[in-house]
Design an enzyme around this catalytic site. Structure first.
Site, PDB file in Angstrom:
ATOM      1  CG  ASN A   1      39.119  74.169  51.735  1.00  0.00           C
ATOM      2  OD1 ASN A   1      38.612  74.891  52.586  1.00  0.00           O
ATOM      3  ND2 ASN A   1      40.318  73.643  51.861  1.00  0.00           N
TER       4      ASN A   1
ATOM      5  NE  ARG B   1      47.485  78.827  62.404  1.00  0.00           N
ATOM      6  CZ  ARG B   1      46.880  77.792  61.834  1.00  0.00           C
ATOM      7  NH1 ARG B   1      46.444  76.794  62.567  1.00  0.00           N
ATOM      8  NH2 ARG B   1      46.696  77.758  60.536  1.00  0.00           N
TER       9      ARG B   1
ATOM     10  CD  GLU C   1      43.827  68.630  54.036  1.00  0.00           C
ATOM     11  OE1 GLU C   1      43.212  69.009  55.026  1.00  0.00           O
ATOM     12  OE2 GLU C   1      44.756  69.281  53.528  1.00  0.00           O
TER      13      GLU C   1
ATOM     14  CG  ASP D   1      57.920  79.740  52.106  1.00  0.00           C
ATOM     15  OD1 ASP D   1      58.767  78.820  52.175  1.00  0.00           O
ATOM     16  OD2 ASP D   1      57.039  79.788  51.236  1.00  0.00           O
ATOM     17  CG  PHE D   2      59.910  75.990  57.041  1.00  0.00           C
ATOM     18  CD1 PHE D   2      58.562  76.143  57.292  1.00  0.00           C
ATOM     19  CD2 PHE D   2      60.742  75.652  58.086  1.00  0.00           C
ATOM     20  CE1 PHE D   2      58.046  75.965  58.566  1.00  0.00           C
ATOM     21  CE2 PHE D   2      60.242  75.465  59.357  1.00  0.00           C
ATOM     22  CZ  PHE D   2      58.893  75.621  59.593  1.00  0.00           C
ATOM     23  NE  ARG D   3      58.907  77.420  49.562  1.00  0.00           N
ATOM     24  CZ  ARG D   3      57.787  77.246  48.912  1.00  0.00           C
ATOM     25  NH1 ARG D   3      57.789  76.648  47.743  1.00  0.00           N
ATOM     26  NH2 ARG D   3      56.644  77.677  49.390  1.00  0.00           N
TER      27      ARG D   3
ATOM     28  CG  ASN E   1      57.532  70.070  48.816  1.00  0.00           C
ATOM     29  OD1 ASN E   1      57.643  69.388  47.810  1.00  0.00           O
ATOM     30  ND2 ASN E   1      56.403  70.663  49.160  1.00  0.00           N
TER      31      ASN E   1
ATOM     32  NE  ARG F   1      39.629  72.013  55.639  1.00  0.00           N
ATOM     33  CZ  ARG F   1      40.406  73.010  56.038  1.00  0.00           C
ATOM     34  NH1 ARG F   1      40.496  74.108  55.316  1.00  0.00           N
ATOM     35  NH2 ARG F   1      41.075  72.909  57.158  1.00  0.00           N
TER      36      ARG F   1
ATOM     37  CG  ASN G   1      51.392  78.865  56.614  1.00  0.00           C
ATOM     38  OD1 ASN G   1      52.390  79.183  57.252  1.00  0.00           O
ATOM     39  ND2 ASN G   1      50.446  79.719  56.285  1.00  0.00           N
TER      40      ASN G   1
ATOM     41  CE  LYS H   1      43.556  76.374  49.165  1.00  0.00           C
ATOM     42  NZ  LYS H   1      44.053  75.646  50.292  1.00  0.00           N
TER      43      LYS H   1
ATOM     44  N   GLY I   1      53.136  70.766  53.005  1.00  0.00           N
ATOM     45  CA  GLY I   1      54.164  71.535  52.290  1.00  0.00           C
ATOM     46  C   GLY I   1      55.592  71.255  52.722  1.00  0.00           C
TER      47      GLY I   1
ATOM     48  CG  HIS J   1      45.811  69.793  59.817  1.00  0.00           C
ATOM     49  ND1 HIS J   1      46.826  70.259  60.626  1.00  0.00           N
ATOM     50  CD2 HIS J   1      45.563  70.785  58.929  1.00  0.00           C
ATOM     51  CE1 HIS J   1      47.166  71.476  60.258  1.00  0.00           C
ATOM     52  NE2 HIS J   1      46.406  71.819  59.220  1.00  0.00           N
TER      53      HIS J   1
HETATM   54  P1  AMP Z   1      50.991  73.953  53.120  1.00  0.00           P
HETATM   55  O1  AMP Z   1      50.330  74.778  54.172  1.00  0.00           O
HETATM   56  O2  AMP Z   1      50.854  72.495  53.336  1.00  0.00           O
HETATM   57  O3  AMP Z   1      50.636  74.383  51.723  1.00  0.00           O
HETATM   58  O4  AMP Z   1      52.563  74.243  53.276  1.00  0.00           O
HETATM   59  C1  AMP Z   1      53.110  75.492  52.921  1.00  0.00           C
HETATM   60  C2  AMP Z   1      54.491  75.632  53.520  1.00  0.00           C
HETATM   61  O5  AMP Z   1      55.321  74.513  53.137  1.00  0.00           O
HETATM   62  C3  AMP Z   1      55.241  76.843  52.999  1.00  0.00           C
HETATM   63  O6  AMP Z   1      54.935  78.003  53.729  1.00  0.00           O
HETATM   64  C4  AMP Z   1      56.697  76.452  53.179  1.00  0.00           C
HETATM   65  O7  AMP Z   1      57.107  76.836  54.477  1.00  0.00           O
HETATM   66  C5  AMP Z   1      56.684  74.945  53.113  1.00  0.00           C
HETATM   67  N1  AMP Z   1      57.312  74.478  51.858  1.00  0.00           N
HETATM   68  C6  AMP Z   1      56.727  74.244  50.670  1.00  0.00           C
HETATM   69  N2  AMP Z   1      57.642  73.813  49.770  1.00  0.00           N
HETATM   70  C7  AMP Z   1      58.832  73.767  50.400  1.00  0.00           C
HETATM   71  C8  AMP Z   1      60.166  73.386  50.039  1.00  0.00           C
HETATM   72  N3  AMP Z   1      60.471  72.988  48.803  1.00  0.00           N
HETATM   73  N4  AMP Z   1      61.121  73.472  50.980  1.00  0.00           N
HETATM   74  C9  AMP Z   1      60.842  73.877  52.214  1.00  0.00           C
HETATM   75  N5  AMP Z   1      59.610  74.238  52.624  1.00  0.00           N
HETATM   76  C10 AMP Z   1      58.620  74.183  51.743  1.00  0.00           C
END
Ligand code: AMP
Length: 395
Positions: free
Chosen positions: A7, A240, A383, A282-284, A334, A90, A210, A14, A330, A179
């Site tokens: 990828n 975005r 993927e 980042d949602f965390r 999670n 990819r 993301n 990756k 993500g 996706h």
């Molecule tokens: P991805 O692009 O699929 O790798 O998703 C990444 C995003 O998933 C991160 O920027 C977070 O916003 C979200 N994420 C990952 N782990 C968690 C978690 N434990 N709780 C909340 N959001 C998460």
């Protein structure tokens, strides 16, 4: 057989080496900062991660290092490159030219290049990876798996924009969706988990990472999806904007005195939950801020979920019903709170979440109650495995 899945981005790459018979990952890793300095993270299965800095002026050195690591005496997982049977790449944008994966040939590469105007950053980067692999692994069969391919089943009414038709006819301006590999994998897995033929199911897949998109999958086929000509349309994402009134572009241009490139940078990199919350993409981080009383962070989370809910609702209407709403990527895999908030809007459909079943991270599970009329699931995406399967199927 062993399939190397690549990828390739403009400055990162990756990879995974997968044994296609057992579908196990033998090794995986990441090259970063290609063209700047270079960092390789390599993880052989069952062993510790190895991180090394090494000059990667171009993708040729990066992929060369990956192949060295895979065959390395200490960190390697194969004794020679002969043990790689095929390479799966990819690919991002296949336009209307690719409704499924394709064997890499000179002609195929030319056709992908014709799609470059739709993905000027992504497509050339993936083609660099393809060309370097052809150089370093001569004679190995290679397959391109497109993010857009799964969505080629969308009907005209779903992919046409309400703009002069000649933009579509002459230039192919339409919704393509992205996706696709993830949506297809997750929809198939959902049917397996529910123990029903996919042909009989109406599934809505929410890929919330993301980058984020939602797809309506009717009878195993994508019938609508939230991303468009580019991955900027649709949901609010990490950075975005997703859907906005196109009039906003003119307003920002005049108010901030900026050109279209700067506007696109704002919409791609400074918007989404980052721009809304002012905290993070980042949602965390946003959830932590919200729990400490940050009102903007709370509003951001509510707004994000509301937009997801509106898309789901529109796809229920488009398919005249839904059997399963599925969360992946993500955030979807999670974050139980986001899943629960989104599902709470669909009581009217007879969807009832089971808080105990939903109390999971990164696992496959049915998260709705046994009596729930519409099922909700968490299904981790894969993927790379999908690319491996497609590669094996084609060669
Ligand atoms: P991805 O692009 O699929 O790798 O998703 C990444 C995003 O998933 C991160 O920027 C977070 O916003 C979200 N994420 C990952 N782990 C968690 C978690 N434990 N709780 C909340 N959001 C998460």
């Amino acid at each position: 057989m062993n399939v190397l899945v690549i990828n390739c981005g403009s400055s990162s790459l990756k990879y995974q080496l997968i044994d296609s018979e057992t579908e196990t990952v033998l090794a995986k890793g990441l090259c970063e900062r290609i063209g700047i300095d270079g960092v390789l993270t390599h993880q052989p299965a069952g062993k510790d991660k190895i991180k090394m800095e090494a000059a990667m002026p171009t993708h040729t050195e990066a992929i060369g290092m990956v192949l060295d690591q895979l065959t390395d005496k200490e960190n390697g997982v194969i004794s020679s490159l002969d043990e790689i049977s095929a390479v799966g790449h990819r690919m991002v944008h296949g336009g209307e030219k690719f409704a499924c994966s394709a064997l890499v040939t000179d002609e195929m590469i030319k056709t992908v290049e014709e799609c470059n105007p739709f993905a000027p950053l992504h497509n050339p980067a993936t083609l660099i990876g393809v060309n370097v692999c052809r150089e370093l692994l001569p004679g190995k069969p290679m397959v391109g798996v497109f993010d857009t391919a799964f969505h080629q089943t969308m009907p005209e009414k779903a992919y046409l924009y309400g703009i002069p038709y000649e933009y579509y006819e002459k230039y192919g301006v339409r919704r393509y969706g992205f996706h696709g590999t993830s949506h297809q994998f997750v929809a198939q897995r959902t049917a397996e988990i529910l123990g029903k033929p996919i042909e009989d199911l109406k599934i809505i897949v929410c890929h919330l990472g993301n980058g984020a998109s939602i797809t309506a999958v009717n009878g195993g086929k994508s019938v609508d999806t939230s991303m468009g000509l580019t991955p900027l349309e649709g949901l609010i994402m990490g950075t975005r904007s997703g859907d906005i009134d196109p009039g906003v572009l003119e307003f920002i241009a005049k108010t901030d005195n900026v050109d279209i490139n700067e506007i696109l940078t704002i919409l791609n990199k400074k918007s989404g939950v980052l721009g809304l919350s002012g905290v993070s993409s980042d949602f965390r981080d946003i959830e932590a801020a919200a729990s400490e009383g940050n009102e903007r962070a709370k509003t951001t989370l509510e707004t994000y979920c509301y937009h997801v809910v509106k898309y789901i609702g529109s796809y229920v209407a488009a398919m005249n019903g839904v059997d399963a709403i599925v969360f992946t990527a993500g955030l979807g895999e999670n974050d139980k709170n986001t899943r629960a908030t989104i599902c709470s809007y669909f009581g009217y459909l007879g969807l009832e979440i089971d808080p105990k079943a939903n109390d999971i991270r990164g696992q496959e599970a049915i998260i709705s109650t046994q009596d729930s009329k519409v099922k909700a699931l968490c299904v981790p995406t894969n993927e790379e495995l999908m690319i491996c399967r497609e590669t094996v199927a084609l060669i």
